[in-house]
Design an enzyme around this catalytic site. Structure first.
Site: not given
Ligand code: DX5
Ligand code: ZN
Length: 215
Positions: A7, A32, A34, A36, A65, A67, A136, A141-144, A174, A176, A196-197
């Protein structure tokens, strides 16, 4: 072997072309993206122009993706920009079956995504229309964020139903995902890991991709 879709939400937006090139060269199956809108999720990320630029920068498979609350208004623009796969949330507005059919008519892969509170069973009627279903494993909404273990039951339920119907529909997860929990996620029946992270936050992102792929 697991498929990996890093991501770019956790990539360096000032060096996106470089990061995507690295991810593709390390063997990523997809990239990927994202999107938003600040309405469907409480965050704003990137949109059509970025997909268009990425399309010029890479031959990699762009897994988009969405959102966003009103996907119907934007799916053609994302396909025009070069998306290889359009991923719509089941919780968004609009006629899901019509949108999915439209995506496929244009020769683009179609996917549906469910948020943590949406049961796996709600996707079952749409499975024949899908190339992929995305579970999901965090609130979008957020990574990490931390992986929600309940999502593995959804993967198992979807895997059983896809097999029962004899369909060719991939399961992506997708949120964590990391090197530690990935083996269990793959064992539950997941085909594609979004990370992502765990990729872009790793000391060696290319090595993180290769490690995930070896699972
Ligand atoms: C969250 C995104 C994810 C996000 C995942 O809303 O859809 O794709 O980037 O990030 P990690 O892998 O850090 O949880
Ligand atoms: Zn995503």
């Amino acid at each position: 072997m697991a498929k990996v879709s890093p991501s770019i939400l956790s990539a360096d937006f000032a060096n996106l072309g470089r990061d995507v090139k690295m991810a593709v060269e390390a063997g990523s199956d997809m990239i990927h993206v994202d999107v938003m809108d600040g309405h469907f999720v409480p965050n704003i990320s990137i949109g059509v122009p970025v997909v268009k630029s990425l399309r010029k920068a890479t031959d990699g498979f762009l897994d988009v993706h969405l959102m966003i609350s009103q996907p119907e208004r934007y799916i053609d623009a994302f396909m025009d920009a070069g998306a290889d796969l359009i991923n719509i949330h089941l919780e968004a507005e609009g006629d899901m079956a019509a949108m999915l059919a439209h995506v496929r008519e244009r020769g683009v892969k179609a996917a549906l995504t469910i948020k943590p509170a949406t049961p796996a069973q709600s996707v079952f009627p749409y499975l024949p229309l899908l190339d992929m279903v995305l579970v999901m494993s965090v609130e979008p909404g957020f990574g990490g964020q931390s992986f929600m273990p309940d999502s593995l039951d959804k993967v198992r339920a979807l895997r059983a139903e896809i097999d029962r119907q004899g369909l060719d529909c991939l399961i992506e997860i997708d949120g964590g995902v990391n090197l530690k929990n990935a083996p269990e996620i793959v064992a539950a029946g997941t085909d594609i890991l979004v990370a992502g992270s765990a990729v872009f936050g790793a000391p060696d992102p290319a090595e993180a991709i290769r490690t995930l792929k070896r699972l």
